[in-house]
Design an enzyme around this catalytic site. Structure first.
Site, PDB file in Angstrom:
ATOM      1  N   LYS A  82      -0.734  24.778  -9.248  1.00 35.22           N
ATOM      2  CA  LYS A  82       0.509  25.098  -8.599  1.00 35.22           C
ATOM      3  C   LYS A  82       1.411  25.292  -9.713  1.00 35.22           C
ATOM      4  O   LYS A  82       2.021  26.550 -10.115  1.00 35.22           O
ATOM      5  CB  LYS A  82       1.110  24.373  -7.446  1.00 35.22           C
ATOM      6  CG  LYS A  82       0.287  24.345  -6.377  1.00 35.22           C
ATOM      7  CD  LYS A  82       0.923  23.254  -5.289  1.00 35.22           C
ATOM      8  CE  LYS A  82      -0.318  22.855  -4.236  1.00 35.22           C
ATOM      9  NZ  LYS A  82       0.070  21.552  -3.694  1.00 35.22           N
ATOM     10  N   THR A  90      -4.699  19.705  -7.178  1.00 31.17           N
ATOM     11  CA  THR A  90      -4.196  21.087  -6.785  1.00 31.17           C
ATOM     12  C   THR A  90      -2.892  21.377  -7.130  1.00 31.17           C
ATOM     13  O   THR A  90      -2.656  22.644  -7.526  1.00 31.17           O
ATOM     14  CB  THR A  90      -4.605  21.447  -5.330  1.00 31.17           C
ATOM     15  OG1 THR A  90      -3.837  20.352  -4.544  1.00 31.17           O
ATOM     16  CG2 THR A  90      -5.931  21.570  -5.103  1.00 31.17           C
ATOM     17  N   HIS A 108     -14.201  14.174  -1.681  1.00 23.62           N
ATOM     18  CA  HIS A 108     -13.075  14.319  -2.478  1.00 23.62           C
ATOM     19  C   HIS A 108     -12.716  13.128  -3.308  1.00 23.62           C
ATOM     20  O   HIS A 108     -11.590  13.230  -3.956  1.00 23.62           O
ATOM     21  CB  HIS A 108     -12.019  14.461  -1.173  1.00 23.62           C
ATOM     22  CG  HIS A 108     -11.816  15.859  -0.772  1.00 23.62           C
ATOM     23  ND1 HIS A 108     -11.102  16.764  -1.183  1.00 23.62           N
ATOM     24  CD2 HIS A 108     -12.439  16.370   0.407  1.00 23.62           C
ATOM     25  CE1 HIS A 108     -11.260  17.913  -0.052  1.00 23.62           C
ATOM     26  NE2 HIS A 108     -12.083  17.488   0.560  1.00 23.62           N
ATOM     27  N   LYS A 166      -3.042   7.616 -10.440  1.00 24.24           N
ATOM     28  CA  LYS A 166      -2.189   8.791 -10.811  1.00 24.24           C
ATOM     29  C   LYS A 166      -1.173   8.400 -11.925  1.00 24.24           C
ATOM     30  O   LYS A 166      -0.684   9.171 -12.535  1.00 24.24           O
ATOM     31  CB  LYS A 166      -1.658   9.347  -9.563  1.00 24.24           C
ATOM     32  CG  LYS A 166      -2.473  10.123  -8.562  1.00 24.24           C
ATOM     33  CD  LYS A 166      -1.570  10.575  -7.443  1.00 24.24           C
ATOM     34  CE  LYS A 166      -2.716  11.240  -6.265  1.00 24.24           C
ATOM     35  NZ  LYS A 166      -3.160  12.579  -6.506  1.00 24.24           N
ATOM     36  N   LYS A 200       3.250  14.055  -6.632  1.00 20.87           N
ATOM     37  CA  LYS A 200       2.065  13.863  -6.056  1.00 20.87           C
ATOM     38  C   LYS A 200       2.276  12.474  -5.273  1.00 20.87           C
ATOM     39  O   LYS A 200       2.993  11.755  -5.482  1.00 20.87           O
ATOM     40  CB  LYS A 200       1.000  13.700  -7.172  1.00 20.87           C
ATOM     41  CG  LYS A 200       1.336  12.909  -8.287  1.00 20.87           C
ATOM     42  CD  LYS A 200       0.229  12.881  -9.288  1.00 20.87           C
ATOM     43  CE  LYS A 200       0.204  14.153 -10.096  1.00 20.87           C
ATOM     44  NZ  LYS A 200      -0.963  14.929  -9.925  1.00 20.87           N
ATOM     45  N   ARG A 201       1.374  12.142  -4.496  1.00 21.87           N
ATOM     46  CA  ARG A 201       1.424  10.756  -3.889  1.00 21.87           C
ATOM     47  C   ARG A 201       1.446   9.675  -4.940  1.00 21.87           C
ATOM     48  O   ARG A 201       0.667   9.824  -5.911  1.00 21.87           O
ATOM     49  CB  ARG A 201       0.300  10.458  -2.883  1.00 21.87           C
ATOM     50  CG  ARG A 201       0.236  11.215  -1.740  1.00 21.87           C
ATOM     51  CD  ARG A 201       1.362  11.024  -0.686  1.00 21.87           C
ATOM     52  NE  ARG A 201       0.979   9.487  -0.220  1.00 21.87           N
ATOM     53  CZ  ARG A 201       0.618   9.337   0.999  1.00 21.87           C
ATOM     54  NH1 ARG A 201       0.463  10.399   1.910  1.00 21.87           N
ATOM     55  NH2 ARG A 201       0.812   7.912   1.585  1.00 21.87           N
TER      56      ARG A 201
END
Ligand code: PLP
Length: 842
Positions: A681, A677, A378, A575, A569-570
């Site tokens: 969405k 993911t 992952h 990110k 998101k986290r």
């Protein structure tokens, strides 16, 4: 003039929510009242909203039982190959609405509760999230369970029943605070404890080598108590099982040891054993080498493998009950999928069971193990890779360490014979890392012990082959695969966005819910003005509904005509929430500089949890809230820019926020986000993506056409080239005045006037050791945001791109992902067939 429809009447009109037959409704009402009385022991004089939720939950649950028993009975009788998805996380969220959707009961329950004078959405809001996950990895496991059941696979999810899931995030004076997630306080109506299937799990002790084999002795035992949760497929009458283990001290725990301080102390010390399933480790993409975590990993693996072996041994063959003793059939009857390296101990544990307990030869056992196990990677971030210190292993799992050494000895022998004299390769490929503390590299263990290794998006799988696992790919290229992630269209469309699902169903029917590729048919309607209007209208309704939620929650006035720009998101440096912050500040400065201009209004929402020990992530949250304080209270800005930190982002909040989004922020540095993911969405729910060519964004652009996304920034090749040349943040800082201005403001206390140097750490990181090259993508990002503004001024053009995106999102159904795992890794065939329905409760 006709009265506007109530929420209830609006929901009733939507056919994807199932039919509300009169008999159905009256039975549901009867059963609801029966449960309120007999199960909850309340009457309507004293019942609370939570009681009503529980009564409804039990009423709906009754409809699962016959299907569940029948499905499991049919697996026992037909003995198909079983799939075991082992994961330390299952981020399930709520269950009630999902069950109603999959059983086509939603409209009937809505009508029944309405007739009882209750609002079903209010009852649904009483359910706690099952927050047994951190982010994408755990949510993926949950989507996979839905898809495996919907595709009729004889599959099981195995994990840990954490007493405390992911913490609840509170924002206090702009800072993240953590609160324990006591999700089981009021009981969990969806689980069934199965104490009769309790299993012992051993720890510590030592090994004895005898002529007839190895014994692991003097161990401490903890019991694994299973709790089963039903997993219904979408309208196919299949109900699979998610089995989560809870740790329980044996009755005699510490009682035979007279040196521990007597009976009372022994009973108090039961906590030590039971702490194993107490709490989820809140790290996302980060390895923290704690003993309790290693115990959790072995706990789930050991208990699960005992279950797998029992089920394998005692099955039917035709109509005969048999006890299997020939383990060479195991790979034909069992597939074990490892969700990351967290359950990697399944490999040495299966070897231990086959060799030490079932007395197979090493060679035979190894062949069986490799053909049974498969591993999903992952992440490529080095800080996330599990490398357990040998010392920890030696004390906690001495036999497993011996087995790992033997696996490694044979593996290294093979590498040496294939690459004679290449000693550096031997060192690189070893399962045991030398230097400083010796460690076990769990990814290497997984690759060697599996017949398939997969990444979670094409670009990620390619990076694995080219970099982190290059040596392994060269040696065993046939093992390496890609399985691009997906999301379940049930939860992430039908459930969270019924308005959109209905508008789609009116054009192409309801089959797309089972076969999302059918969304392609929407291409026929991109020029249909009425359809464009309906799509835009659903979005506007979702935005209004979410705006009401926000105004109640954050006491800010939301402009519903602004672009809803969302990054949820986290919180993680890779990110790049900081890049988003720089855009916010730039937009703010531009408004201030030219307040009369017709700026395209935006509401920028950022949400996500920071791991409690991740200081920089917590500072990023503080920066976002600080920017919000200045921007939101500046009268010159007004309602043209608002910045909102979405508190306590979790599955349930995702279900509210994502359907309201216009713009989806997917802005990680190319090469760092394995798949994502969240990106899928948003796409499915009619948001446009502003993103880098990273993870599954690449495939989203491929499916929808690059012109239908706002793609910006460096590609992986550019990042690599920059790494070779050296990244110099100050070049960008000195060259780009608006970037300099934004950084100077953060550094100078413009957003933290009471503590001017509050963000000096963040500024220092960005300027001097930014691994994720935020400044390098700044200019292109700002320019791309401008393009989004320009398009938003042409609502019809915008909505057309939205339709192109929805039409192209079919690939990102987890049904497609699971069908590929089934055929290409597990050797089982998915099926859309319905199994016969049982008699439901009347
Ligand atoms: C989907 C989801 C994630 C994963 O989001 P990414 O943007 O892919 O990191 C994380 N948390 C929750 C609650 C989700 O639903």
């Amino acid at each position: 003039m006709s009265k506007p429809l109530s929420d209830h009447d609006k929901r009733k009109q939507i056919s994807v929510r199932g039919l509300a037959g009169v008999e159905n409704v009256s039975d549901l009402k009867t059963n609801f009242n029966r449960h309120l009385h007999f199960t909850l022991v309340k009457d309507r004089n004293v019942a609370t909203r939570r009681d009503y939720y529980f009564a409804l939950a039990h009423t709906v649950r009754d409809h699962l039982i016959g299907r569940w028993l029948r499905t499991q009975q049919s697996y026992y009788e037909k003995d198909p190959k079983r799939v075991y998805y082992i994961s330390l996380e299952f981020y399930m969220g709520r269950t009630l609405q999902n069950t109603m959707v999959n059983l086509a009961l939603e409209n009937a329950c809505d009508e029944a509760t309405y007739q009882l004078g209750l609002d079903m959405e209010e009852l649904e809001d009483m359910e706690e999230d099952a927050g047994l996950g951190n982010g994408g990895l755990g949510r993926l496991a949950a989507c996979f369970l839905d898809s495996m059941a919907s595709l009729g696979l004889a599959a099981y999810g195995y994990g840990i029943r954490y007493e405390f899931g992911i913490f609840n995030q509170k924002i206090s004076n702009g800072w993240q605070m953590e609160e324990a997630d006591d999700w089981l306080r009021f009981g969990n109506p969806w689980e069934k404890a199965r104490p009769e299937y309790m299993r012992p799990v051993h720890f510590y002790g030592r090994t004895e080598h005898h002529p007839d084999g190895v014994k692991w002795v003097d161990t401490q035992v903890v019991l694994a108590l299973p709790y089963d949760t039903p997993v219904p497929g979408y309208r196919n009458n299949v109900v699979n099982t998610m089995r989560l283990w809870s740790a329980k001290a044996p009755c005699e725990f510490n009682l035979k040891d007279f040196n521990v301080g007597g009976y009372i102390q022994a009973v108090l010390d039961r906590n030590l054993a039971e702490n194993i399933s107490r709490v989820l480790y809140p790290n996302d993409n980060f390895f923290e080498g704690k003993e309790l975590r290693l115990k959790q990993e072995y706990f789930v693996v050991s208990a699960t493998l005992q279950d797998i072996m029992r089920r394998f041994k005692a099955s039917k063959f035709g109509t005969r009950e048999i006890v299997r003793t020939d383990f060479s059939a195991l790979p034909d009857k069992v597939a074990i999928q490892l969700n990351d390296t967290h359950p990697a101990l399944a490999i040495p544990e299966l070897m231990r069971v086959l060799v030490d307990e079932e007395k197979l030869s090493w060679e035979k056992a190894w062949d069986i193990t490799v053909r049974t196990c498969a591993y999903t990677n992952h992440t490529v971030l080095p800080e996330a890779l599990e490398r357990w210190p040998i010392d920890l292993f030696q004390t906690l799992l001495p036999r497993h360490l011996e087995i790992i050494y033997e696996i490694n000895r044979r593996h290294i022998e093979r590498v040496a014979s294939l690459y004679p004299g290449d000693f550096d390769r031997l060192r690189r490929m070893s399962l045991i890392e030398e230097g400083g503390v010796k460690r076990v590299n769990m990814a290497h263990l997984c690759i060697v012990g599996s017949h398939a290794v997969n990444g979670v998006a094409q670009i990620h799988s390619d990076i694995l082959k080219a970099t982190v696992f290059k040596d392994f790919y060269e040696m065993d290229p046939h093992k390496f695969q890609n399985k691009t992630n997906g999301i379940t269209p049930r939860r992430w469309l039908v459930m969270c966005n019924p308005g959109l699902a209905e508008v789609i169903a009116e054009k192409i029917g309801e089959d797309f819910i089972r076969d999302l590729s059918q969304l392609r048919k929407l291409h026929n309607f991109v020029n249909d003005d009425a359809f464009i209007h309906s799509i835009a209208q659903v979005k506007q309704e979702n935005k209004l509904k979410f705006a009401v939620h926000l105004e109640e929650h954050y006491k800010v006035k939301i402009n519903p005509n602004s672009i809803f720009d969302i990054q949820v998101k986290r919180i993680h440096e890779y990110k790049r929430q900081l890049l988003n912050c720089l855009h916010i500040i730039t937009f703010y400065n531009r408004i201030k500089k030219d307040p009369k201009k017709q700026w395209t209004p935006r509401t920028i929402m950022i949400g996500g949890k920071a791991a409690p020990g991740y200081h920089t992530a917590k500072m990023i949250i503080r920066l976002i809230t600080a920017i919000g304080e200045v921007v939101n209270n500046d009268p010159v800005v007004g309602d043209r820019l608002k910045v909102i930190f979405l508190e306590n982002y979790r599955v349930t909040l995702a279900e509210k926020a994502i359907p309201a989004a216009d713009l989806s922020e997917q802005i990680s540095t190319a090469g760092t986000e394995a798949s994502g993911t969240g990106n899928m969405k948003f796409m499915l729910n009619g948001a446009l993506t502003i993103g880098t060519m990273d993870g599954a964004n690449v495939e989203m652009a491929e499916e929808a056409g690059e012109d239908n996304l706002f793609i910006f920034g460096m590609r992986v090749e550019d990042v690599e080239a920059m790494d070779r040349k050296g990244y110099n943040a100050s070049e960008y800082y000195n060259r780009i005045p608006e970037l300099k201005q934004a950084i100077d403001q953060i550094a100078g206390g413009f957003f933290s006037p009471k503590q001017p140097d509050l963000f000096s750490g963040i500024v220092n990181m960005l300027m001097h050791h930014d691994r994720f090259k935020v400044f390098a993508d700044y200019e292109d990002y700002i320019a791309c945001q401008e393009k989004a503004n320009a398009l938003y001024k042409k609502p019809k053009e915008w909505t057309k791109k939205v339709i192109y995106n929805i039409a192209a999102s079919g690939k990102f159904s987890s049904d497609r992902t699971i069908a590929q795992y089934a055929r290409e890794i597990w050797g089982v065939e998915p099926s859309l067939e319905k199994i016969p329905a049982p008699d439901d409760p009347k």
